[in-house]
Scaffold this motif. Structure first.
Motif, short mmCIF file in Angstrom:
data_model
loop_
_atom_site.label_atom_id
_atom_site.label_comp_id
_atom_site.label_asym_id
_atom_site.label_seq_id
_atom_site.Cartn_x
_atom_site.Cartn_y
_atom_site.Cartn_z
N SER A 1 0.99 -1.17 -0.01
CA SER A 1 0.05 0.03 0.00
C SER A 1 0.78 1.11 -0.04
N VAL A 2 1.93 1.23 0.91
CA VAL A 2 2.85 2.42 0.93
C VAL A 2 3.66 2.49 -0.64
N THR A 3 3.82 1.56 -1.30
CA THR A 3 4.51 1.46 -2.45
C THR A 3 3.55 2.19 -3.56
N ARG A 4 2.17 1.91 -3.47
CA ARG A 4 1.48 2.47 -4.44
C ARG A 4 1.30 3.87 -4.31
N ALA A 5 0.92 4.12 -2.69
CA ALA A 5 0.83 5.52 -2.66
C ALA A 5 2.05 6.33 -3.07
N LEU A 6 3.22 5.89 -2.88
CA LEU A 6 4.20 6.52 -3.30
C LEU A 6 4.38 6.59 -4.69
N LYS A 7 4.16 5.77 -5.38
CA LYS A 7 3.87 5.90 -6.87
C LYS A 7 2.98 6.71 -7.42
N LEU A 8 1.80 6.88 -6.64
CA LEU A 8 1.03 8.27 -7.25
C LEU A 8 1.49 9.48 -6.88
N LEU A 9 1.98 9.47 -5.66
CA LEU A 9 2.47 10.71 -5.28
C LEU A 9 3.69 11.33 -5.95
N THR B 1 -8.30 1.19 -6.47
CA THR B 1 -7.42 1.26 -5.70
C THR B 1 -6.68 2.52 -5.91
N ALA B 2 -6.60 2.99 -6.93
CA ALA B 2 -5.95 4.68 -7.17
C ALA B 2 -6.98 5.57 -6.24
N HIS B 3 -8.42 5.60 -6.50
CA HIS B 3 -9.32 6.44 -6.11
C HIS B 3 -8.83 6.39 -4.26
N ARG B 4 -8.78 5.08 -3.88
CA ARG B 4 -8.90 5.01 -2.39
C ARG B 4 -7.51 5.51 -1.77
N ILE B 5 -6.63 5.58 -2.71
CA ILE B 5 -5.22 5.95 -2.22
C ILE B 5 -5.13 7.65 -2.45
N VAL C 1 -2.28 16.56 -12.65
CA VAL C 1 -2.84 15.35 -13.47
C VAL C 1 -4.01 14.89 -13.11
N ARG C 2 -4.65 14.37 -13.91
CA ARG C 2 -6.26 13.94 -14.10
C ARG C 2 -6.14 12.29 -13.56
N PHE C 3 -7.40 12.16 -12.85
CA PHE C 3 -7.52 10.94 -12.52
C PHE C 3 -7.19 9.81 -13.73
N SER C 4 -7.66 9.95 -14.87
CA SER C 4 -7.53 8.86 -15.73
C SER C 4 -6.18 8.64 -16.27
N GLU C 5 -5.29 9.87 -16.18
CA GLU C 5 -3.87 9.68 -16.65
C GLU C 5 -3.05 9.13 -15.24
N LEU C 6 -3.66 9.27 -14.14
CA LEU C 6 -3.04 8.74 -12.97
C LEU C 6 -3.09 7.12 -12.92
N VAL C 7 -4.31 6.63 -13.29
CA VAL C 7 -4.61 5.22 -13.35
C VAL C 7 -3.60 4.72 -14.67
N LYS C 8 -3.47 5.30 -15.63
CA LYS C 8 -2.62 4.86 -16.79
C LYS C 8 -1.31 4.71 -16.31
N LEU C 9 -0.71 5.87 -15.75
CA LEU C 9 0.78 5.96 -15.56
C LEU C 9 1.14 4.99 -14.43
N SER C 10 0.24 4.80 -13.22
CA SER C 10 0.56 4.08 -12.25
C SER C 10 0.08 2.67 -12.46
N GLU C 11 -0.60 2.28 -13.59
CA GLU C 11 -1.03 0.86 -13.90
C GLU C 11 -1.88 0.21 -12.57
N LEU C 12 -2.37 1.11 -11.72
CA LEU C 12 -3.44 0.54 -10.81
C LEU C 12 -4.87 0.43 -11.34
N ASP C 13 -5.58 -0.14 -10.58
CA ASP C 13 -6.90 -0.30 -11.09
C ASP C 13 -7.72 1.02 -10.59
#
Length: 252
Positions: A6-14, A40-44, A25-37
């Protein structure tokens, strides 16, 4: 293991958001760049917002990083909210537009945008602080306070040369004029040959003033109500954030 993931995913988005600090960065682009569903991205992202590490612009729906101090966080949010407003107002008026925000007994210039009129009235620098009541922005903020609060402000700052130069009686006359007109007008006080009009906006989370500054010849009595109208019109779409884009065209 789950916590570390979870920490790793949060740091990736940050990290993605921090790399795009200016544009966001808009949400759709964050999902694409982070490769998170998406879930999960919304929750983080919600967790990062709660911890004041990021900020989502209501106008653009983009995410921006926030800095460490509370005041800097607040100012960054205000700048994001008013960014398009300032740009549109400068374009429509052709003059210099200032975004002034209250910080205790002072008003700080958070942003400045120049219009296309060839003679620029650059009276205030970004980051510069002035005692409330000295410039039109601070005066419009102060005029919204009740009389007891203003008396307290005067007593605390009587020793300040800028306030002493105005004089208490003249100071109160300016407060009353601002309340009557709905805007503050200051001329030649800060920079000779210039005048400025300031309109205060107090909402949850910010207490700011939008100011238009120009040379005296462009600030006659006939133009002042027009400037006030344009300032009010630029802020009105903030109630409907999705309509802020393209504001300048709508004002013409």
């Amino acid at each position: 293991m789950a916590a570390a993931q979870s920490v790793t995913r949060a740091l990736k988005l940050l990290k993605i958001i921090m790399a795009r600090a200016d544009s966001g960065v808009r949400f759709s682009e964050l999902v694409k760049l982070s490769e998170l569903d998406k879930s999960t991205a919304h929750r983080i992202l919600e967790a990062l917002e709660r911890e004041s590490l990021i900020y989502k612009s209501e106008g653009t729906a983009a995410y921006y990083p926030l800095v460490a101090s509370h005041l800097e966080n607040k100012n960054k949010k205000i700048k994001i909210v008013f960014a398009e407003v300032i740009r549109a107002l400068a374009e429509v008026t052709g003059d210099t537009v200032l975004l002034m925000s209250r910080d205790g007994d002072y008003a700080e210039c958070l942003e400045r945008q120049s219009g296309d009129y060839p003679v620029k009235a650059l009276t205030t620098e970004i980051g510069q602080r002035r005692l409330l009541g000295i410039g039109s922005g601070g005066l419009s903020i102060l005029a919204k306070l009740d009389d007891d609060e203003i008396r307290g402000f005067v007593q605390r700052n009587l020793h300040e040369p800028a306030l002493a130069a105005i004089g208490e009686e003249s100071f109160w006359e300016e407060i009353r004029a601002c309340r009557k007109l709905g805007y503050a007008l200051v001329g030649d006080r800060i920079t000779s040959g210039t005048r400025s009009i300031g309109v205060n906006f107090m909402r949850q989370g910010y207490d700011v003033s939008l100011c238009v500054v120009a040379v005296n010849s462009r600030m006659d009595e006939n133009r002042l109500p027009w400037l006030q109208e344009k300032i009010l019109l630029t802020v009105k779409p903030l109630e409907e954030p999705l309509q802020v884009k393209g504001l300048a065209a709508a004002l013409n």
